[in-house]
Design a protein around this motif. Sequence first.
Motif, PDB file in Angstrom:
ATOM      1  N   GLY A  15       0.789  -1.220   0.000  1.00 28.46           N
ATOM      2  CA  GLY A  15       0.000   0.000   0.000  1.00 28.46           C
ATOM      3  C   GLY A  15       0.820   1.267   0.000  1.00 28.46           C
ATOM      4  N   SER A  17       4.280   3.799  -1.106  1.00 25.43           N
ATOM      5  CA  SER A  17       4.735   4.421  -2.344  1.00 25.43           C
ATOM      6  C   SER A  17       6.250   4.550  -2.360  1.00 25.43           C
ATOM      7  CB  SER A  17       4.125   5.818  -2.494  1.00 25.43           C
ATOM      8  OG  SER A  17       2.721   5.773  -2.579  1.00 25.43           O
ATOM      9  N   VAL A  63       0.369  -2.683 -13.688  1.00 24.64           N
ATOM     10  CA  VAL A  63       0.705  -1.450 -12.959  1.00 24.64           C
ATOM     11  C   VAL A  63      -0.166  -0.260 -13.373  1.00 24.64           C
ATOM     12  CG1 VAL A  63       3.076  -2.270 -12.742  1.00 24.64           C
ATOM     13  CG2 VAL A  63       2.502  -0.602 -14.529  1.00 24.64           C
ATOM     14  N   ARG A  66      -1.572   2.654 -11.082  1.00 20.61           N
ATOM     15  CA  ARG A  66      -0.778   2.727  -9.845  1.00 20.61           C
ATOM     16  C   ARG A  66       0.585   3.380 -10.066  1.00 20.61           C
ATOM     17  NH1 ARG A  66       0.914  -1.836  -7.461  1.00 20.61           N
ATOM     18  NH2 ARG A  66       1.011  -3.059  -9.406  1.00 20.61           N
ATOM     19  N   PHE A  67       1.181   3.141 -11.227  1.00 17.64           N
ATOM     20  CA  PHE A  67       2.517   3.667 -11.531  1.00 17.64           C
ATOM     21  C   PHE A  67       2.418   4.771 -12.577  1.00 17.64           C
ATOM     22  CE2 PHE A  67       5.203  -0.426 -10.587  1.00 17.64           C
ATOM     23  CZ  PHE A  67       4.588  -0.518  -9.340  1.00 17.64           C
ATOM     24  N   MET A  82       5.579   5.050  -7.982  1.00 18.48           N
ATOM     25  CA  MET A  82       4.879   3.791  -7.720  1.00 18.48           C
ATOM     26  C   MET A  82       4.011   3.954  -6.479  1.00 18.48           C
ATOM     27  SD  MET A  82       7.944   1.067  -8.512  1.00 18.48           S
ATOM     28  CE  MET A  82       8.920   1.545  -7.072  1.00 18.48           C
ATOM     29  N   ASN A  83       2.720   3.828  -6.649  1.00 19.64           N
ATOM     30  CA  ASN A  83       1.763   3.938  -5.555  1.00 19.64           C
ATOM     31  C   ASN A  83       1.028   2.624  -5.369  1.00 19.64           C
ATOM     32  OD1 ASN A  83       2.396   6.724  -5.339  1.00 19.64           O
ATOM     33  ND2 ASN A  83       0.831   7.258  -6.836  1.00 19.64           N
ATOM     34  N   SER A  84       0.392   2.480  -4.220  1.00 16.49           N
ATOM     35  CA  SER A  84      -0.393   1.267  -3.915  1.00 16.49           C
ATOM     36  C   SER A  84       0.417   0.011  -4.201  1.00 16.49           C
ATOM     37  CB  SER A  84      -1.690   1.267  -4.741  1.00 16.49           C
ATOM     38  OG  SER A  84      -2.460   2.422  -4.485  1.00 16.49           O
ATOM     39  N   LEU A  85       1.615  -0.017  -3.703  1.00 15.96           N
ATOM     40  CA  LEU A  85       2.510  -1.130  -4.002  1.00 15.96           C
ATOM     41  C   LEU A  85       2.003  -2.427  -3.400  1.00 15.96           C
ATOM     42  CD1 LEU A  85       5.851   0.786  -3.650  1.00 15.96           C
ATOM     43  CD2 LEU A  85       5.199  -0.589  -5.630  1.00 15.96           C
ATOM     44  N   LYS A  86       2.272  -3.510  -4.128  1.00 14.73           N
ATOM     45  CA  LYS A  86       1.849  -4.847  -3.734  1.00 14.73           C
ATOM     46  C   LYS A  86       3.079  -5.750  -3.599  1.00 14.73           C
ATOM     47  CE  LYS A  86      -2.286  -4.324  -6.653  1.00 14.73           C
ATOM     48  NZ  LYS A  86      -3.062  -4.916  -7.775  1.00 14.73           N
ATOM     49  N   ASP A  89       4.970  -6.652  -6.663  1.00 18.19           N
ATOM     50  CA  ASP A  89       5.805  -5.646  -7.320  1.00 18.19           C
ATOM     51  C   ASP A  89       7.281  -5.783  -6.922  1.00 18.19           C
ATOM     52  OD1 ASP A  89       3.155  -3.311  -6.746  1.00 18.19           O
ATOM     53  OD2 ASP A  89       3.667  -4.268  -8.650  1.00 18.19           O
TER      54      ASP A  89
END
Length: 116
Positions: A15, A17, A63, A66-67, A82-86, A89
């Motif tokens: 979640g 960044s 992505v 999100r990216f 990069m946002n909302s990373l999982k 990723d």
Amino acid sequence: QVQLVESGGGLVQPGGSLRLSCAASRSISNVRRVGWYRQAPGKQRDMVATIRSDGSTIYADSVKGRFTISRDNAKNTMYLQMNSLKPEDTAVYYCNLLSEYYTDYWGQGTQVTVSS
């Protein structure tokens, strides 16, 4: 010859960044394309996002939304927000430059780890 130096990788919680940067040793104003790729352990290197000289962008489906890829020609630098990373990723991220002479250049890579 072009040197590309990435920075900004690290460990982040799901979640979160990160912003990756890639500084080039020469002007990127006239290059054909710049982009980001990633390689997870045991997997092939895949395209994440690219931006062409006309400003058009392409994103991997995984992505999209999100990216965000961008470039600052005045600073000879490209970025990957990069946002909302999982956790999926997690990979080594590489920046890439395709010159006006169709020569490919790669950075050394920066590790991104998404884990709680």
